[in-house]
Design a protein around this motif. Sequence first.
Motif, PDB file in Angstrom:
ATOM      1  N   THR A 153      -1.323   0.386   0.516  1.00 38.70           N
ATOM      2  CA  THR A 153      -0.274   0.257  -0.487  1.00 38.70           C
ATOM      3  C   THR A 153       0.814   1.281  -0.184  1.00 38.70           C
ATOM      4  OG1 THR A 153      -1.902  -0.396  -2.154  1.00 38.70           O
ATOM      5  CG2 THR A 153       0.249   0.341  -2.948  1.00 38.70           C
ATOM      6  N   VAL A 154       2.036   0.810  -0.005  1.00 42.83           N
ATOM      7  CA  VAL A 154       3.165   1.693   0.296  1.00 42.83           C
ATOM      8  C   VAL A 154       3.957   1.931  -0.986  1.00 42.83           C
ATOM      9  CG1 VAL A 154       5.246   2.019   1.681  1.00 42.83           C
ATOM     10  CG2 VAL A 154       3.281   0.791   2.650  1.00 42.83           C
ATOM     11  N   VAL A 155       4.059   3.197  -1.382  1.00 43.32           N
ATOM     12  CA  VAL A 155       4.778   3.579  -2.599  1.00 43.32           C
ATOM     13  C   VAL A 155       6.077   4.261  -2.191  1.00 43.32           C
ATOM     14  CG1 VAL A 155       4.671   4.859  -4.769  1.00 43.32           C
ATOM     15  CG2 VAL A 155       2.573   3.898  -3.781  1.00 43.32           C
ATOM     16  N   ASN A 156       7.193   3.657  -2.535  1.00 40.75           N
ATOM     17  CA  ASN A 156       8.499   4.172  -2.112  1.00 40.75           C
ATOM     18  C   ASN A 156       9.192   4.889  -3.268  1.00 40.75           C
ATOM     19  OD1 ASN A 156      10.906   4.726  -0.905  1.00 40.75           O
ATOM     20  ND2 ASN A 156      11.584   2.607  -0.715  1.00 40.75           N
ATOM     21  N   ASN A 157       9.121   6.214  -3.260  1.00 44.70           N
ATOM     22  CA  ASN A 157       9.817   7.020  -4.262  1.00 44.70           C
ATOM     23  C   ASN A 157      11.058   7.686  -3.676  1.00 44.70           C
ATOM     24  OD1 ASN A 157       8.093   6.560  -6.487  1.00 44.70           O
ATOM     25  ND2 ASN A 157       6.592   7.980  -5.622  1.00 44.70           N
ATOM     26  N   SER A 158      11.495   7.196  -2.530  1.00 50.09           N
ATOM     27  CA  SER A 158      12.698   7.747  -1.905  1.00 50.09           C
ATOM     28  C   SER A 158      13.932   7.035  -2.457  1.00 50.09           C
ATOM     29  CB  SER A 158      12.634   7.570  -0.388  1.00 50.09           C
ATOM     30  OG  SER A 158      12.895   6.221  -0.037  1.00 50.09           O
ATOM     31  N   SER A 159      15.079   7.409  -1.937  1.00 55.54           N
ATOM     32  CA  SER A 159      16.336   6.770  -2.354  1.00 55.54           C
ATOM     33  C   SER A 159      16.776   5.690  -1.376  1.00 55.54           C
ATOM     34  CB  SER A 159      17.441   7.831  -2.474  1.00 55.54           C
ATOM     35  OG  SER A 159      17.646   8.472  -1.219  1.00 55.54           O
TER      36      SER A 159
END
Length: 285
Positions: free
Chosen positions: A54-60
């Motif tokens: 699972t890839v969690v993207n908390n970047s901008s």
Amino acid sequence: MNRKLKIFFYSIATVIFFVTFITTKSFAQLPANNVSVNVSKTSLSGGKTIYQYTVVNNSSQRIVSFSLGSDYAHGVSELTSYPDSWSVDNGIKPGSILSPTKWDPLVLTTEGSAAVEIQWSNNDPSGDILPGQTATGFAVTLQGQSNQYLNSHWTVVFGNATAASGLLTQIGLPRIALSLESILPQGSNMFNVKITVANNGSAVGNVTVSNIILKTLAGSGDVTLVSPSLPLTVGNVPAGGKTTISLLVNAPQGISKFSIAEQGSVNSNGVKFAFSGSQVAYTKQ
């Protein structure tokens, strides 16, 4: 070799060098805490193991590529245990590497090294992992098992040609088990059936029951589900916890025994698993 041919090959080599140089230098590594990749492990029949990511993207930035077993900081691949039946000659066996919609997998090799990495690339911009989004559906099946698929590095590439890298984060799994708690008369031919939903795993699971099948085992007539309507949202069941769901069932007089079969799904940390259960109930009619 004539002069023109030499110049041609020299030009091609120069272009490749500069493209490689510019690409490498432009991948300024971002802090890994802007992105995380969770992994869970499930044993399958036949001695196989599936690893789900699972890839969690908390970047901008939007993510356009995800690599497993890729140590970005040192520029090396890490996986020496290969996906089920994969080889350089045979390629990827169907079903051994799973991908989300609009993503394609590729096993990358390095000359002189037995280690590989697995790269998923987006073939459609509408499938990018946008800031704030979580993407599931990345999975690899092995014959046997390997801790490399739990402990290796990951690398993601963003839409602006920067990259982030880090170590995989192992997560626990929910394990849903259903059992008959009680069956009580509730008016003429009606019965209140209570089913216990237990989570025997190591992670909280958000449970949904999508289908319930009732079948007469002794007597005549059809058993029918009056309520609840389906799908039934059970909600979060903590690891080691349990809850109860109630079914209102119509069992015509003369039916003394019937079966209950449930099908559903449990969502944990962005990963969705299917479950099923079955019980036998006696009406004592």
